[in-house]
Scaffold this active site. Sequence first.
Site, PDB file in Angstrom:
ATOM      1  N   CYS A 208       0.808  -1.223   0.000  1.00 46.77           N
ATOM      2  CA  CYS A 208       0.000   0.000   0.000  1.00 46.77           C
ATOM      3  C   CYS A 208       0.843   1.277   0.000  1.00 46.77           C
ATOM      4  O   CYS A 208       0.292   2.377  -0.105  1.00 46.77           O
ATOM      5  CB  CYS A 208      -0.950  -0.011   1.193  1.00 46.77           C
ATOM      6  SG  CYS A 208      -1.999  -1.470   1.193  1.00 46.77           S
TER       7      CYS A 208
ATOM      8  N   HIS B 263      -2.708   7.386   6.932  1.00 43.04           N
ATOM      9  CA  HIS B 263      -2.952   6.123   6.234  1.00 43.04           C
ATOM     10  C   HIS B 263      -4.350   5.632   6.600  1.00 43.04           C
ATOM     11  O   HIS B 263      -5.107   5.212   5.729  1.00 43.04           O
ATOM     12  CB  HIS B 263      -1.873   5.110   6.610  1.00 43.04           C
ATOM     13  CG  HIS B 263      -1.944   3.838   5.840  1.00 43.04           C
ATOM     14  ND1 HIS B 263      -1.909   3.800   4.469  1.00 43.04           N
ATOM     15  CD2 HIS B 263      -2.074   2.541   6.253  1.00 43.04           C
ATOM     16  CE1 HIS B 263      -1.988   2.534   4.058  1.00 43.04           C
ATOM     17  NE2 HIS B 263      -2.104   1.764   5.117  1.00 43.04           N
TER      18      HIS B 263
ATOM     19  N   GLU C 116      -0.592   4.669  14.260  1.00 36.04           N
ATOM     20  CA  GLU C 116      -0.292   5.886  13.508  1.00 36.04           C
ATOM     21  C   GLU C 116      -0.527   7.138  14.346  1.00 36.04           C
ATOM     22  O   GLU C 116       0.278   8.081  14.309  1.00 36.04           O
ATOM     23  CB  GLU C 116      -1.126   5.949  12.234  1.00 36.04           C
ATOM     24  CG  GLU C 116      -0.766   7.128  11.332  1.00 36.04           C
ATOM     25  CD  GLU C 116      -1.435   7.080   9.979  1.00 36.04           C
ATOM     26  OE1 GLU C 116      -1.066   7.894   9.111  1.00 36.04           O
ATOM     27  OE2 GLU C 116      -2.328   6.226   9.768  1.00 36.04           O
TER      28      GLU C 116
ATOM     29  N   LYS D 166      -9.709   7.613   3.381  1.00 38.71           N
ATOM     30  CA  LYS D 166     -10.164   6.267   3.027  1.00 38.71           C
ATOM     31  C   LYS D 166     -11.582   6.018   3.543  1.00 38.71           C
ATOM     32  O   LYS D 166     -12.236   5.070   3.099  1.00 38.71           O
ATOM     33  CB  LYS D 166      -9.209   5.215   3.574  1.00 38.71           C
ATOM     34  CG  LYS D 166      -7.857   5.154   2.867  1.00 38.71           C
ATOM     35  CD  LYS D 166      -7.005   4.015   3.410  1.00 38.71           C
ATOM     36  CE  LYS D 166      -5.643   3.951   2.710  1.00 38.71           C
ATOM     37  NZ  LYS D 166      -4.758   5.056   3.119  1.00 38.71           N
TER      38      LYS D 166
ATOM     39  N   HIS E  86      -9.941   1.836   0.412  1.00 35.69           N
ATOM     40  CA  HIS E  86      -8.486   1.657   0.359  1.00 35.69           C
ATOM     41  C   HIS E  86      -8.081   1.201  -1.036  1.00 35.69           C
ATOM     42  O   HIS E  86      -8.362   0.066  -1.432  1.00 35.69           O
ATOM     43  CB  HIS E  86      -8.072   0.623   1.404  1.00 35.69           C
ATOM     44  CG  HIS E  86      -6.599   0.534   1.628  1.00 35.69           C
ATOM     45  ND1 HIS E  86      -5.670   1.230   0.862  1.00 35.69           N
ATOM     46  CD2 HIS E  86      -5.864  -0.169   2.528  1.00 35.69           C
ATOM     47  CE1 HIS E  86      -4.458   0.946   1.280  1.00 35.69           C
ATOM     48  NE2 HIS E  86      -4.547   0.103   2.293  1.00 35.69           N
TER      49      HIS E  86
ATOM     50  N   PHE F 147       1.762  -3.733   3.868  1.00 37.11           N
ATOM     51  CA  PHE F 147       2.130  -5.063   4.371  1.00 37.11           C
ATOM     52  C   PHE F 147       3.604  -5.313   4.088  1.00 37.11           C
ATOM     53  O   PHE F 147       4.123  -4.955   3.032  1.00 37.11           O
ATOM     54  CB  PHE F 147       1.296  -6.142   3.683  1.00 37.11           C
ATOM     55  CG  PHE F 147      -0.128  -6.236   4.174  1.00 37.11           C
ATOM     56  CD1 PHE F 147      -0.550  -5.576   5.316  1.00 37.11           C
ATOM     57  CD2 PHE F 147      -1.052  -7.004   3.480  1.00 37.11           C
ATOM     58  CE1 PHE F 147      -1.860  -5.682   5.762  1.00 37.11           C
ATOM     59  CE2 PHE F 147      -2.367  -7.116   3.922  1.00 37.11           C
ATOM     60  CZ  PHE F 147      -2.775  -6.451   5.059  1.00 37.11           C
TER      61      PHE F 147
END
Length: 417
Positions: free
Chosen positions: A165, A305, A316, A337, A342, A403
């Site tokens: 991502c 994010h 975060e 998002k 996403h 990831f």
Amino acid sequence: MELKRVVVTGLGAITPLGNSLDETWKNLINGISSANMITHFNPEKFKTKFACEVKDYDPTKYFNRKEARKLDLFAQFALVAVAEAMEDSKIDIESIDCDKAGVIWGSGIGGLGTFLKEIEAFVIGDYIPRYSPFFIPKMIADIASGHISIKYNFRGPNFTTVSACASSTNALIDSLNYIRLGKANIFITGGSEASINEAGIGGFNSMQAMSTNNAEFKTASRPLDETRDGFVMGEGSGALIFEELEHARQRGAKIYAEVAGGGMSADAYHLTAPHPEGLGALNVMRAALEDASMNPEDIDYINIHGTATPRGDIAEIKAIQKVFGEHAYKLNISATKSMTGHLLGAAGAVEAITSLLASINNICPPTINCSKLDPEIDQNLNYTLDNAVHREVRAAISNTFGFGGHNASVIFKKFTG
């Protein structure tokens, strides 16, 4: 050596919120959810039956039938967004040095839909190998950058970044650095993804990473909310034209903003879970600020994010508090998002565009669908809940984490000459 300055001279997008940049931005600042029941396939047997699909997309509007058959959907989205960005930039290809014009693109997965269809056909055909000659060229993740360079005759550096991502943010940062070092004058950069299919939905379902809140699908993408249960998948593309400042000036280009800097880091912790104290996120934001020669107090807006995964959101926010200290309470923070879903490898490009437009227009888009903040995050930070906020945005930072522990952050600031 003295690094060259880099500016943004063109933008384009096709997203679940709109098939153009203007439509996407309008729906972002109006707090519109793009989630709906899946139409790309029958999701009846899947745990998740909804996603944020690009709406009313007709490939024949952009490609003839022969071209469309050679392009996976992720590459189609890339070419559509880039066409808008190139038109916006007013670049005359005949008047530039195409050997110093490159393409760096990002995609975390690439042609998953093509891969799925070809394997399905192999199985249904009693395992007789009748693969399309376009199978591999449609599926490989680097092919979008190849198509872009061929279409526009850009013969400079050309490659694709793959970091889950964080992929398209890494593409932006690489483009920034190549221009800074004088390796190119112009880059088409950004990212695209098209993974709303049986393999994409099924795979993320098996990881328990994606929301299964089918009863409330419209509000299921709820970053920071105590009832969040995972991300909602999106698709689409964002494209930006990065250009060396003097090159842009010489051709009289419209300049949106300056690319101030970027940072990259690794969690070195877990394949899919973030470091619980947000160490990678902390390091990447500090690296971006250092690269931009900026202080935390110079930032006014953060596009987080914010995927709506239980652990990711908390980590975060912890990192933001450690990096920005007391200034964190003067920031506007939002998780867009909640509206777009996403976009996986394309998320960084679309959210970078969002951050850039926030700075240009002095508007911070909202975080929607958050009715009660998770008690584990600071309740006093400004998460820009429900409605866009008009304020001065001198500079904005966009965070993306993938990831494998890949982290990338990019900073845009107002262009002041």
